[in-house]
Design a protein around this motif. Structure first.
Motif, PDB file in Angstrom:
ATOM      1  N   ALA A 174       0.830  -1.214   0.000  1.00 44.32           N
ATOM      2  CA  ALA A 174       0.000   0.000   0.000  1.00 44.32           C
ATOM      3  C   ALA A 174       0.859   1.256   0.000  1.00 44.32           C
ATOM      4  CB  ALA A 174      -0.935  -0.016   1.212  1.00 44.32           C
ATOM      5  N   ALA A 175       1.966   1.220   0.750  1.00 43.21           N
ATOM      6  CA  ALA A 175       2.867   2.379   0.791  1.00 43.21           C
ATOM      7  C   ALA A 175       3.481   2.635  -0.580  1.00 43.21           C
ATOM      8  CB  ALA A 175       3.953   2.159   1.834  1.00 43.21           C
ATOM      9  N   PHE A 176       3.855   1.569  -1.278  1.00 41.39           N
ATOM     10  CA  PHE A 176       4.427   1.757  -2.616  1.00 41.39           C
ATOM     11  C   PHE A 176       3.350   2.118  -3.639  1.00 41.39           C
ATOM     12  CE2 PHE A 176       8.169  -0.456  -0.885  1.00 41.39           C
ATOM     13  CZ  PHE A 176       9.150   0.408  -1.349  1.00 41.39           C
ATOM     14  N   ASP A 177       2.097   1.698  -3.383  1.00 49.12           N
ATOM     15  CA  ASP A 177       1.004   2.156  -4.258  1.00 49.12           C
ATOM     16  C   ASP A 177       0.907   3.677  -4.219  1.00 49.12           C
ATOM     17  OD1 ASP A 177       0.338  -0.365  -5.099  1.00 49.12           O
ATOM     18  OD2 ASP A 177      -1.265  -0.658  -3.627  1.00 49.12           O
ATOM     19  N   ARG A 178       1.059   4.233  -3.015  1.00 49.96           N
ATOM     20  CA  ARG A 178       1.033   5.681  -2.882  1.00 49.96           C
ATOM     21  C   ARG A 178       2.225   6.314  -3.614  1.00 49.96           C
ATOM     22  NH1 ARG A 178      -1.174  10.364  -3.326  1.00 49.96           N
ATOM     23  NH2 ARG A 178      -0.283  11.991  -1.976  1.00 49.96           N
ATOM     24  N   TYR A 207      10.174  -1.389  -8.190  1.00 49.90           N
ATOM     25  CA  TYR A 207      11.083  -2.361  -7.571  1.00 49.90           C
ATOM     26  C   TYR A 207      10.719  -2.608  -6.115  1.00 49.90           C
ATOM     27  CZ  TYR A 207      15.419  -4.159  -5.522  1.00 49.90           C
ATOM     28  OH  TYR A 207      16.335  -4.889  -4.820  1.00 49.90           O
ATOM     29  N   GLY A 208      10.475  -1.534  -5.362  1.00 52.10           N
ATOM     30  CA  GLY A 208      10.110  -1.687  -3.953  1.00 52.10           C
ATOM     31  C   GLY A 208       8.815  -2.455  -3.783  1.00 52.10           C
ATOM     32  N   ARG A 209       7.829  -2.174  -4.651  1.00 49.99           N
ATOM     33  CA  ARG A 209       6.570  -2.915  -4.590  1.00 49.99           C
ATOM     34  C   ARG A 209       6.822  -4.391  -4.888  1.00 49.99           C
ATOM     35  NH1 ARG A 209       1.694  -3.907  -7.737  1.00 49.99           N
ATOM     36  NH2 ARG A 209      -0.174  -3.439  -6.485  1.00 49.99           N
ATOM     37  N   GLU A 235       5.981 -13.721  -0.602  1.00 50.70           N
ATOM     38  CA  GLU A 235       5.938 -14.988  -1.341  1.00 50.70           C
ATOM     39  C   GLU A 235       4.849 -15.002  -2.410  1.00 50.70           C
ATOM     40  OE1 GLU A 235       5.865 -18.146   1.524  1.00 50.70           O
ATOM     41  OE2 GLU A 235       7.917 -17.745   2.204  1.00 50.70           O
ATOM     42  N   GLU A 236       4.522 -13.828  -2.936  1.00 52.91           N
ATOM     43  CA  GLU A 236       3.667 -13.734  -4.118  1.00 52.91           C
ATOM     44  C   GLU A 236       4.584 -13.441  -5.304  1.00 52.91           C
ATOM     45  OE1 GLU A 236       0.083 -11.472  -4.014  1.00 52.91           O
ATOM     46  OE2 GLU A 236      -0.239 -11.819  -1.867  1.00 52.91           O
ATOM     47  N   PHE A 237       5.236 -14.491  -5.786  1.00 49.46           N
ATOM     48  CA  PHE A 237       6.345 -14.315  -6.713  1.00 49.46           C
ATOM     49  C   PHE A 237       5.895 -13.894  -8.109  1.00 49.46           C
ATOM     50  CE2 PHE A 237       7.846 -17.344  -3.470  1.00 49.46           C
ATOM     51  CZ  PHE A 237       8.892 -16.591  -2.971  1.00 49.46           C
ATOM     52  N   GLU A 238       4.725 -14.329  -8.544  1.00 53.63           N
ATOM     53  CA  GLU A 238       4.253 -13.916  -9.862  1.00 53.63           C
ATOM     54  C   GLU A 238       4.036 -12.406  -9.911  1.00 53.63           C
ATOM     55  OE1 GLU A 238       0.749 -15.029 -13.125  1.00 53.63           O
ATOM     56  OE2 GLU A 238       0.700 -15.893 -11.098  1.00 53.63           O
ATOM     57  N   GLN A 239       3.408 -11.855  -8.866  1.00 51.96           N
ATOM     58  CA  GLN A 239       3.199 -10.422  -8.805  1.00 51.96           C
ATOM     59  C   GLN A 239       4.522  -9.679  -8.661  1.00 51.96           C
ATOM     60  OE1 GLN A 239       0.112  -8.650  -9.107  1.00 51.96           O
ATOM     61  NE2 GLN A 239       1.653  -7.047  -9.389  1.00 51.96           N
ATOM     62  N   ALA A 240       5.453 -10.265  -7.883  1.00 48.09           N
ATOM     63  CA  ALA A 240       6.776  -9.653  -7.720  1.00 48.09           C
ATOM     64  C   ALA A 240       7.482  -9.534  -9.071  1.00 48.09           C
ATOM     65  CB  ALA A 240       7.619 -10.482  -6.752  1.00 48.09           C
ATOM     66  N   ILE A 241       7.436 -10.606  -9.850  1.00 49.50           N
ATOM     67  CA  ILE A 241       8.080 -10.596 -11.164  1.00 49.50           C
ATOM     68  C   ILE A 241       7.482  -9.514 -12.049  1.00 49.50           C
ATOM     69  CG2 ILE A 241       8.346 -11.916 -13.298  1.00 49.50           C
ATOM     70  CD1 ILE A 241       8.598 -14.434 -11.497  1.00 49.50           C
ATOM     71  N   GLU A 242       6.165  -9.360 -11.982  1.00 53.05           N
ATOM     72  CA  GLU A 242       5.504  -8.332 -12.785  1.00 53.05           C
ATOM     73  C   GLU A 242       6.010  -6.935 -12.431  1.00 53.05           C
ATOM     74  OE1 GLU A 242       1.001  -6.506 -13.270  1.00 53.05           O
ATOM     75  OE2 GLU A 242       1.244  -8.661 -12.901  1.00 53.05           O
ATOM     76  N   ASN A 243       6.172  -6.680 -11.116  1.00 53.89           N
ATOM     77  CA  ASN A 243       6.678  -5.370 -10.695  1.00 53.89           C
ATOM     78  C   ASN A 243       8.143  -5.174 -11.074  1.00 53.89           C
ATOM     79  OD1 ASN A 243       4.442  -5.518  -8.028  1.00 53.89           O
ATOM     80  ND2 ASN A 243       4.531  -3.791  -9.390  1.00 53.89           N
ATOM     81  N   PHE A 244       8.952  -6.209 -10.928  1.00 49.90           N
ATOM     82  CA  PHE A 244      10.355  -6.104 -11.327  1.00 49.90           C
ATOM     83  C   PHE A 244      10.457  -5.827 -12.829  1.00 49.90           C
ATOM     84  CE2 PHE A 244      11.260  -9.223  -7.657  1.00 49.90           C
ATOM     85  CZ  PHE A 244      11.371  -8.177  -6.761  1.00 49.90           C
ATOM     86  N   LYS A 245       9.578  -6.471 -13.609  1.00 48.76           N
ATOM     87  CA  LYS A 245       9.587  -6.231 -15.055  1.00 48.76           C
ATOM     88  C   LYS A 245       9.200  -4.783 -15.366  1.00 48.76           C
ATOM     89  CE  LYS A 245       7.996  -8.085 -19.461  1.00 48.76           C
ATOM     90  NZ  LYS A 245       7.787  -6.752 -20.042  1.00 48.76           N
ATOM     91  N   GLU A 246       8.238  -4.249 -14.632  1.00 52.12           N
ATOM     92  CA  GLU A 246       7.859  -2.849 -14.849  1.00 52.12           C
ATOM     93  C   GLU A 246       9.038  -1.922 -14.551  1.00 52.12           C
ATOM     94  OE1 GLU A 246       4.501  -2.586 -12.293  1.00 52.12           O
ATOM     95  OE2 GLU A 246       3.070  -3.240 -13.826  1.00 52.12           O
TER      96      GLU A 246
END
Length: 419
Positions: free
Chosen positions: A205-209, A222-224, A232-243
């Motif tokens: 939520a903090a990184f959403d802001r 990256y922080g998100r 341990e939500e790795f699929e979502q993590a990968i999506e953010n790293f890709k962004e």
């Protein structure tokens, strides 16, 4: 033939930790190493303002107007000359003398705070900022933000959060402080405790802001991603790293974490691709932060080399495992022993899978020379000896494995082994 890590331009001759300047979370979570007598490259860039490329988080002295208090500029120049001569303590004393005569000088008090921050004396940063706040020097939010950073480095997360939130109360749209607060929450969360489920939600939520305020900043993505990674939500993590890497293809930390997340999901080819992008970009990324890569190499670099080889092992590309680990071991004599043993084990396993049992014995034995209590090396060598028909040698290694595992050979087990 495996690609050589040396040919990629890596410096593996020293193993002192890299000074990670932007955030301790940027790669491995290691805290930065700071020296008071001989400053590392990043601390020097803080003092002398030589950061190029993406700058370090700005401190107070950037943006002050020189000469605002007349004679105080003489003290500032004297201190700067002393810093050039690496006389840090003398420079501090010069600034303190200047403040005795010009106690309201933003020029001097900002420089003093910067020096204390660069030399890792965070408690003194807090004291200097308190002095500035009490006297009403400069912008209040600037000194509060600097105090927050100092408390963060002191791992006093509650006080750091208090300072950042005070700034945001007056200016909710301060993107830099919102980002600092988000990374603070990331650092302050104990990710080792279970259950981890939902622990990452406030950080997300903090990184959403942060993204609402600065969507084009790769650090926010990256922080998100790190929050999802730790949750341990790795699929979502990968999506953010890709962004993050879409915004900045040379954003090395995101490539590194992306590679690790793909391994957890058993996506080995994608992990190798991300690891290669990290190896291609990390040197340029840290050179923009004025990091001298000849100074040393972070353990994360070795770790990702080993993980990359493991991916090739899982893909049954044994020649790449053997070749890449040869390159690593030949690159420098100061490689940590743990890295050497893991590299030898990977080579041993690859030879075993290829049917090269004598080679497996050789590399396992080399590993045991470095670590006489390596359970994995004894186990692998015992299997190779068994495949070669060397049953007595295999039995000796199995017995060693049992000893290392803290077990005793019971009579029933002895009979089972004989059968």
């Amino acid at each position: 033939m495996a690609s050589s890590f040396v040919s990629r331009g890596f410096s593996l001759t020293k193993t002192s930790p890299l000074f990670l300047c932007r955030r301790s979370s940027s790669l491995s979570g290691l805290s930065p190493v700071r020296h008071t007598s001989s400053l590392d490259p990043i601390s020097r860039s803080v003092l002398f303002g030589s950061v190029s490329g993406r700058p370090r988080t700005p401190l107070l002295c950037r943006g002050f107007s020189k000469g605002v208090a007349g004679d105080d500029e003489g003290f500032w120049n004297n201190a700067q000359n002393l810093l050039q001569e690496n006389k840090i303590e003398d420079a501090v004393q010069e600034l303190q003398r200047g403040l005795e005569e010009h106690k309201h000088s933003l020029l001097l008090i900002s420089r003093l705070a910067d020096i204390h921050m660069a030399t890792g004396q965070y408690d003194k940063v807090v004291e200097v900022c308190d002095q500035a706040l009490e006297l009403g020097i400069g912008e209040r939010d600037g000194f509060l933000a600097l105090q927050g950073e100092a408390y963060d480095r002191l791992k006093n997360f509650d006080k750091a959060r208090e300072k950042y939130e005070e700034v945001l109360q007056r200016n909710p749209n301060n993107a830099l402080i919102a980002q600092r607060l988000a990374f603070l929450l990331l650092h302050a969360t104990d990710w080792t405790e279970y259950p981890k489920y939902h622990k990452h939600k406030p950080v997300v939520a903090a990184f959403d802001r942060c993204l609402e305020l600065a969507r084009d900043d790769p650090e926010n993505h990256y922080g998100r991603g790190l929050a999802f990674y730790h949750g341990e939500e790795f699929e979502q993590a990968i999506e953010n790293f890709k962004e993050a890497t879409d915004l900045d293809p040379k954003y090395a930390p995101a490539w590194q974490k992306m590679s690790l997340a793909h391994i957890v999901r058993k996506e080995f080819e994608q992990s190798i691709y991300a690891a290669d992008r990290f190896f291609d970009t990390f040197k340029d990324y840290y050179s923009k932060l004025s990091v001298d890569l000849t100074f040393g190499i972070d353990a994360v670099l070795f770790g990702l080399m080993l993980k990359r080889a493991l991916c090739y092992l899982m893909l049954k590309d044994y020649r790449m495992v053997i070749g890449s680990m040869e390159s690593l071991l030949e690159a420098g004599k100061d490689i940590p022993t743990k890295v050497k043993t893991e590299a030898l084990l990977l080579q041993s396993q690859a030879h075993f899978e290829e049917g090269g049992f004598w080679e497996c014995v050789k590399f396992s034995s080399d590993c045991i020379k470095l670590d006489k209590e390596s359970y994995s090396a004894y186990k692998l060598r015992s299997e190779a000896y068994e495949a070669l028909g060397r049953t007595s040698s295999a039995e000796e290694d199995r017995t060693m494995c049992l000893r290392l595992a803290g077990r005793r050979i019971m009579p029933e087990e002895e009979e089972e082994q004989k059968e």
